[in-house]
Scaffold this motif. Structure first.
Motif, short mmCIF file in Angstrom:
data_model
loop_
_atom_site.label_atom_id
_atom_site.label_comp_id
_atom_site.label_asym_id
_atom_site.label_seq_id
_atom_site.Cartn_x
_atom_site.Cartn_y
_atom_site.Cartn_z
N LEU A 15 45.36 42.25 36.76
CA LEU A 15 44.02 42.78 37.03
C LEU A 15 43.99 44.31 36.95
N ILE A 63 41.23 46.29 35.16
CA ILE A 63 39.98 46.40 35.94
C ILE A 63 40.12 47.45 37.02
N MET A 67 45.49 34.59 37.86
CA MET A 67 44.65 35.59 38.53
C MET A 67 43.47 36.06 37.68
N PRO A 68 43.62 36.26 36.36
CA PRO A 68 42.42 36.57 35.56
C PRO A 68 41.39 35.44 35.58
N TYR A 105 39.72 35.65 38.99
CA TYR A 105 38.79 36.79 38.90
C TYR A 105 37.54 36.40 38.10
N VAL A 157 33.44 36.08 39.17
CA VAL A 157 32.39 36.84 38.48
C VAL A 157 31.34 35.91 37.86
N SER A 182 32.54 42.99 39.67
CA SER A 182 33.92 43.16 39.26
C SER A 182 34.78 43.69 40.41
N ALA A 194 35.38 40.92 42.94
CA ALA A 194 36.13 39.79 42.42
C ALA A 194 37.64 40.01 42.48
N TRP A 195 38.13 41.20 42.10
CA TRP A 195 39.57 41.39 42.15
C TRP A 195 40.06 41.47 43.60
N ARG A 196 39.21 41.96 44.47
CA ARG A 196 39.57 42.03 45.89
C ARG A 196 39.63 40.63 46.50
N SER A 244 40.20 37.87 44.90
CA SER A 244 41.33 37.16 44.30
C SER A 244 42.62 37.44 45.07
#
Length: 453
Positions: free
Chosen positions: A43, A46, A164-165, A168, A172, A179, A182-184, A186
């Motif tokens: 990630l 991003i 993980m992608p 993520y 989303v 964005s 979403a990474w947080r 995940s």
């Protein structure tokens, strides 16, 4: 089982005997630790854009993610010798899950780096994994057990690149998260699973085939503390331990480095992904990086298994010769991969590189358990820390503004190739543990020596 109740074979469908239950829990716990440890790596394109990270700052994040693990591995090896692998692993999973979940609070380079450093402590899980399998399995198969458990655990570093992608993307596209959120989110999921696994480890495993350290001590079966005093000093005085330290820096250190940089490397240096849309490039790069990690499914176990075969014929020297061969081939494969610029060439070379990297990892720990049986935790910790030292040093190459990442790969290839000869430069002529132990009755005393019942 042997007279000491150690498993003399690996029976994957057995979930009832203490050794096999420990085997399955160790590789699964290590898998999740690796998944969470490098969950942020795919990630990073991003995160880099959101936090406006420079190449230098990305480099510090790479270094930070593995730096603390050096000290954590040394400490956890010492701790295993004293309180046993069950409590050590439980505590590591519970405490280590906190920064994994909390990295979502990062809002600047400084806070992100601090959380990235803290997450690195769960990399010490490798030492507990190797320690626990070493005390559960007999010399006839301990190399295979160590390599398989570690290899399947390291597989988490590849699976996380692929998964993980997708997690993520699900946040989303399916939930409509931004964005940034979403990474947080995940990473929070990855940390929560680690926490739950820590609880499971406490209830589903025991320290040794005979029982937990506390129970053995109460029954008078556990050697008193003086038996393990000085174990770390003894391990440090053995130059063979430091040869394995260097070897592991060159194989596992490279694996950690590639787990950190592979996704960004393909996005930045392969034309097919540079021209793709960001979401597609992220998923494709993650999948390719995952192929490297997927070699752990069999390659590390293969390296340990072949190491056991060499050991049965030539003792410790045979195991060392196999380690040299895998390291040398790894260095050559890395030199070739550093020159790849298209996916058609880069992907096959990456998988070839992954094969030799994972086999080298397994070959290293087909040697390590036999160097000093009375200081197994300390030996495992020192050698394991070598991997992280190698990753830290490699990280400085990738943060340098003077060279490109492909050049850094090429230089690492030269270093690995030359370093492989260090294994041949040291005599491994001592009688190994496998030679000393009667057939079917392996010697006792890994870490804190356990007396014969």
């Amino acid at each position: 089982m042997s007279a000491a109740e150690k498993a003399t074979s690996i029976r994957l469908l057995d979930v009832h005997s203490p050794p096999m239950r420990a085997f399955h829990m160790t590789w699964f716990a290590f898998f999740l630790c690796f998944f969470a440890w490098f969950g942020i790596a795919p990630l990073m394109p991003i995160v880099r854009d959101e936090l406006h990270l420079t190449k230098d700052q990305v480099g510090w994040c790479i270094i930070g993610s593995v730096a603390i693990t050096i000290f954590a591995r040394l400490f956890i090896g010492w701790l295993c010798d004293r309180i046993g692998p069950r409590l050590a692993y439980t505590g590591l999973l519970l405490i280590g899950s906190i920064p994994v979940m909390a990295i979502g609070l990062a809002d600047s380079f400084t806070t992100f780096l601090l959380f990235r450093v803290a997450i690195g402590m769960i990399g010490a899980s490798f030492v507990v994994t190797q320690f626990h399998t070493s005390v559960m399995f007999a010399p006839s198969c301990v190399g295979t057990a160590n390599a398989t458990a570690a290899g399947w655990g390291n597989l988490g570093g590849g699976v996380t690149q692929m998964v993980m992608p997708l997690v993520y993307g699900a946040f989303v596209t399916s939930l409509g998260w931004t964005s940034s959120s979403a990474w947080r989110g995940s990473m929070f999921v990855a940390g929560a699973i680690c926490f739950l696994t820590g609880i499971a480890y406490y209830f589903l495993t025991q320290d040794t085939p005979q029982g937990n350290y506390a129970d053995l001590k109460a029954r008078g079966l556990l050697a008193k503390k003086p038996a393990v005093e000085g174990s770390f000093r003894a391990a440090c005085r053995d130059r063979r331990v430091w040869v394995l330290f260097v070897a592991y820096a060159c194989c596992f250190g490279l694996e950690l480095t590639l787990d950190n940089v592979a996704a960004l490397y393909f996005v930045d240096y392969f034309a097919e992904l540079k021209s793709a849309d960001p979401m597609s490039a992220l998923k494709t790069a993650g999948f390719i990086a995952g192929l490297f990690g997927s070699m752990n499914l069999f390659a590390r176990a293969l390296g340990g298994w072949i190491g056991d075969k060499f050991g049965s014929k030539s003792g410790l020297s045979g195991r060392a010769r196999w380690l040299f061969l895998t390291l040398f081939c790894e260095g050559i494969a890395l030199l070739m991969f550093s020159q790849a610029r298209t996916l058609a060439v880069g992907i096959p070379l990456l998988m070839l590189l992954g094969l030799f990297v994972k086999m080298s990892n397994g070959a290293t720990y087909a040697v390590a358990p036999f160097l000093n049986r009375e200081a197994l935790g300390s030996v495992t910790g020192i050698v394991g820390a070598g991997g992280n030292v190698g990753a830290v040093l490699a990280g400085f190459l990738f943060k340098s503004s003077a060279i490109t990442w492909p050049t850094a790969m090429f230089l690492l290839g030269i270093i690995v190739t030359l370093s492989s000869f260090a294994v041949l430069a040291v005599r491994f002529a001592d009688k190994a543990a496998e030679d000393l132990a009667p057939q079917g009755e392996p010697s006792l005393g890994h870490g804190a020596a356990i007396a014969q019942a």
